[in-house]
Design a protein around this motif. Structure first.
Motif: not given
Length: 103
Positions: A71, A76-78, A91
């Motif tokens: 990422n 934060p990214r799913q 996540t």
């Protein structure tokens, strides 16, 4: 003609006798530590301008799935990846590199 430059994996400060590992070092470490000879790449998602998330899915000779994901966003990214008949749903923290394996 474009000039290609190699990125350093480790930067040494001679005057202090210290070394600093770069993000490239940690990326290579994730791949070289877990991806074994004979593994197959099942899927690849490249980072692009709209998405700062990149991932590669491998299937190892031990019949395990291996996911290496990064990422590169400030948030934060799913990440959701289908692995056979199951899903990996995690996540990823901002500016992180991650490795996941199935049992």
């Amino acid at each position: 003609k474009a000039i290609r430059r190699q990125r350093q994996m480790c930067k040494e400060t001679a005057s202090k006798g210290t070394a600093t590992y770069t993000p490239e070092y940690y990326a290579v470490k994730h791949f070289s530590n877990k991806v074994v000879s004979g593994s197959s790449v099942l899927a690849f998602r490249e980072q692009d301008d709209d998405n700062n998330l990149a991932a590669m899915v491998f299937f190892t000779p031990e019949n395990r799935y291996l996911v290496v994901a990064g990422n590169f966003d400030d948030e934060p990214r799913q990440l959701t990846v289908q692995l056979g008949n199951k899903y990996l749903d995690v996540t990823l923290q901002a500016h992180s590199f991650n490795t996941f394996t199935t049992k």
